[in-house]
Design an enzyme around this catalytic site. Sequence first.
Site, PDB file in Angstrom:
ATOM      1  N   LYS A  54      -6.416  -2.665  -5.848  1.00  0.00           N
ATOM      2  CA  LYS A  54      -5.916  -1.398  -5.312  1.00  0.00           C
ATOM      3  C   LYS A  54      -4.506  -1.590  -4.746  1.00  0.00           C
ATOM      4  CE  LYS A  54      -7.133   2.213  -1.921  1.00  0.00           C
ATOM      5  NZ  LYS A  54      -8.129   2.636  -0.907  1.00  0.00           N
ATOM      6  N   SER A  73     -13.568   5.678   1.213  1.00  0.00           N
ATOM      7  CA  SER A  73     -12.647   5.499   0.086  1.00  0.00           C
ATOM      8  C   SER A  73     -13.092   4.498  -0.963  1.00  0.00           C
ATOM      9  CB  SER A  73     -11.257   5.099   0.606  1.00  0.00           C
ATOM     10  OG  SER A  73     -10.625   6.202   1.198  1.00  0.00           O
ATOM     11  N   SER A  83      -9.959   7.212  -1.628  1.00  0.00           N
ATOM     12  CA  SER A  83      -8.631   6.933  -2.113  1.00  0.00           C
ATOM     13  C   SER A  83      -8.569   5.833  -3.163  1.00  0.00           C
ATOM     14  CB  SER A  83      -7.721   6.544  -0.941  1.00  0.00           C
ATOM     15  OG  SER A  83      -8.160   5.341  -0.318  1.00  0.00           O
TER      16      SER A  83
END
Length: 467
Positions: free
Chosen positions: A84, A183, A159
């Site tokens: 990420k 997330s 996210s």
Amino acid sequence: MLNDRTDSPLYWPIAKLREAYLHRDLSPVEVAREALDRAEAFNPELNAYLEITRTLALDQATSAERAFRDGTAAPLAGIPVSIKDTFDISGHVSTRGAAVYRDAVARADSGCVRRLRAAGAVFVGKTNTAEFGQSATTENRLGGPCRNPWDTECTPGGSSGGASASVAAGTACLGLAADGGGSTRIPAAFTGLVGVKPTYDTCPDEGGFRAMSDFVCPGPVAWRVDDARQMLSVLSDRAFASSAVRRPLRIAWLPRLEMRPVDPQVAEAARCAVEQLAALGHAVEEADLDLAGWDAAFGPMVLEEEWRERGHLLARASELTGYERRTLELASTLPAQAAASAREDAEQFRQRVGGFFEQYDLIVTPSTAVPAFPIDARPRVIDGQPADWLWGAFPFSPAFNVAGVPALTLPCQLVRGMPVGIQLAAARGADEFLLNVAEELEAALGFEPAAVRSKWALLVPAGSRSA
């Protein structure tokens, strides 16, 4: 001549992939090439990656191949992993999902990346994220939205939407994600994966990005619990052993939280999963635990940090997403004592949730209130009732961040063709226990991901190795 590769080793259990490497049935380099080829072929449609790190990945795969030959292979040697873009890889751009940092090159690995590198992982690329991790869907100003591999008209959540999309489309075996208010669990649930939020502070990210720091937990997204277990062991520098679960566990089933509405088909899918827990011999009771009050702590503590870390970016407001700009504008008006009061609220909330785990071994909820929805179309009405824009679709995750306890999502069924999950939460520090319960439930549920794997099958040369 080409073959339809629906049996890609990128879908195999990590233990099986390591065995294939060990016995020279498969090469880490050829698996890395397949991961990279898939990522490059699929990313124009999915927008899961902000950068594909081909040179780095092939160098790491070559090192892994050598390590297997020399008998020095580390736990994740040769395993393709996506990272990420809120984590730093030395020498590569770390945008944090923000256009203002599109050229910001990291000088060093952050802690989680350093551990994965030392464990021999192969970094396929940096995955798409909401700007500064501040949204439960994955849109930013770096390009188009991230899309869900099950239906590209829908969001993968956020996210960590890119992390989950990268795994669900078979471009990586594992995704490094982070969960400050759901997330990791939200996008894992939306894409049919396992997503783990460990006990707070179990997986430090030394020198890394700061956002939601009082609540955020790095962790894995994976196809199966055992794969997540292996990655979590690396991230936390400790072994999470697999063992049988004692019976009966005392399980609290919470079909709703704070009277927020849930899609009836999602509620039914979760109820069926809970019935499997009862069938496994556990004592399940529908409970009415009071998990209200998390937001009194969450909001002010998050806003205080956003203002401290990024308040200066309001001077460049036109370059920010609307949601980050609104966050900073709200943070600029935060009363001086609000965060201090919120910290007291957080401690009281943690103590209250800790008390629940003196009564129950496990709390179980749906993972989300709805399946994945079309991009830019968060539901405002769920089951005929108004749902707030911010948390209405995701009411089950943030309370466990504020409590600091471990929680994970497992895929349980398809609802209108999209995966939905069941969430399990345990007492602080009971991560190993949680993984073991989840692994037993996973086997009982038998979730079938064939539809998405067929959709993203890559054509490969005939005669390519398989095991």
